[in-house]
Write a protein that holds these residues in place. Sequence first.
Motif, PDB file in Angstrom:
ATOM      1  N   ASP A   1       0.858  -1.183   0.000  1.00  0.00           N
ATOM      2  CA  ASP A   1       0.000   0.000   0.000  1.00  0.00           C
ATOM      3  C   ASP A   1       0.895   1.233   0.000  1.00  0.00           C
ATOM      4  O   ASP A   1       2.085   1.124  -0.285  1.00  0.00           O
ATOM      5  CB  ASP A   1      -0.951   0.010   1.210  1.00  0.00           C
ATOM      6  N   THR A   2       0.342   2.372   0.364  1.00  0.00           N
ATOM      7  CA  THR A   2       1.141   3.594   0.417  1.00  0.00           C
ATOM      8  C   THR A   2       2.130   3.508   1.583  1.00  0.00           C
ATOM      9  O   THR A   2       1.938   2.723   2.517  1.00  0.00           O
ATOM     10  CB  THR A   2       0.266   4.843   0.597  1.00  0.00           C
ATOM     11  N   ASN A   3       3.144   4.329   1.546  1.00  0.00           N
ATOM     12  CA  ASN A   3       4.162   4.357   2.592  1.00  0.00           C
ATOM     13  C   ASN A   3       3.532   4.582   3.968  1.00  0.00           C
ATOM     14  O   ASN A   3       3.822   3.852   4.922  1.00  0.00           O
ATOM     15  CB  ASN A   3       5.191   5.447   2.271  1.00  0.00           C
TER      16      ASN A   3
ATOM     17  N   TYR B   1       1.854  -1.491  -7.067  1.00  0.00           N
ATOM     18  CA  TYR B   1       2.400  -2.686  -6.442  1.00  0.00           C
ATOM     19  C   TYR B   1       2.707  -3.822  -7.409  1.00  0.00           C
ATOM     20  O   TYR B   1       3.386  -4.771  -7.036  1.00  0.00           O
ATOM     21  CB  TYR B   1       1.477  -3.192  -5.331  1.00  0.00           C
ATOM     22  N   ASN B   2       2.261  -3.742  -8.654  1.00  0.00           N
ATOM     23  CA  ASN B   2       2.601  -4.795  -9.618  1.00  0.00           C
ATOM     24  C   ASN B   2       4.104  -4.883  -9.853  1.00  0.00           C
ATOM     25  O   ASN B   2       4.635  -5.966 -10.094  1.00  0.00           O
ATOM     26  CB  ASN B   2       1.857  -4.590 -10.934  1.00  0.00           C
ATOM     27  N   TRP B   3       4.790  -3.768  -9.785  1.00  0.00           N
ATOM     28  CA  TRP B   3       6.253  -3.788  -9.927  1.00  0.00           C
ATOM     29  C   TRP B   3       6.875  -4.595  -8.789  1.00  0.00           C
ATOM     30  O   TRP B   3       7.793  -5.393  -9.003  1.00  0.00           O
ATOM     31  CB  TRP B   3       6.827  -2.373  -9.945  1.00  0.00           C
ATOM     32  N   HIS B   4       6.381  -4.373  -7.577  1.00  0.00           N
ATOM     33  CA  HIS B   4       6.899  -5.131  -6.427  1.00  0.00           C
ATOM     34  C   HIS B   4       6.576  -6.619  -6.571  1.00  0.00           C
ATOM     35  O   HIS B   4       7.423  -7.473  -6.290  1.00  0.00           O
ATOM     36  CB  HIS B   4       6.318  -4.600  -5.118  1.00  0.00           C
TER      37      HIS B   4
ATOM     38  N   VAL C   1      -0.657   3.737  -5.734  1.00  0.00           N
ATOM     39  CA  VAL C   1      -1.423   2.867  -6.628  1.00  0.00           C
ATOM     40  C   VAL C   1      -2.172   3.630  -7.718  1.00  0.00           C
ATOM     41  O   VAL C   1      -2.617   3.040  -8.691  1.00  0.00           O
ATOM     42  CB  VAL C   1      -2.416   1.972  -5.858  1.00  0.00           C
ATOM     43  N   LEU C   2      -2.301   4.929  -7.567  1.00  0.00           N
ATOM     44  CA  LEU C   2      -3.011   5.697  -8.588  1.00  0.00           C
ATOM     45  C   LEU C   2      -2.112   6.078  -9.753  1.00  0.00           C
ATOM     46  O   LEU C   2      -2.576   6.588 -10.762  1.00  0.00           O
ATOM     47  CB  LEU C   2      -3.631   6.952  -7.964  1.00  0.00           C
TER      48      LEU C   2
END
Length: 121
Positions: free
Chosen positions: A41-43, A77-80, A70-71
């Motif tokens: 999620d966000t930091n 998160y797909n990169w992660h 995510v926007l």
Amino acid sequence: MSTLNEDMNVNSYAEIGIDKGITTMQVCKKLKSGASLYLFDTNEKCNNVKKMINDKYGDKFKVYIYTSDVLKSRDNYNWHLANLYSESVKFDYVYIDGSHDFTIDGLSYFIVDLMLNKNGY
């Protein structure tokens, strides 16, 4: 979706989109000591939920956080997930509650499907 229970022997849990951590904290009640949690999620959200877990459970779990916005299509998160896949990381249970946007979560579903352990959820 299969409801997580203690009999499932989940050692690696991933939650994509944790928001305030309500689901995460409920899941922690059902995980055994030493389980790994992968939170996306966000930091700010990831750090808040990781603190909640550490405050309540100490070092009972291994908590990994993966932060992004995510926007933004080039920062989600797909990169992660793709990087973790390339490192052969596997999950026993994954809960996708991310951006609620098929352009992002559709790809997440396919990446996660490749990362599930046999008999994973």
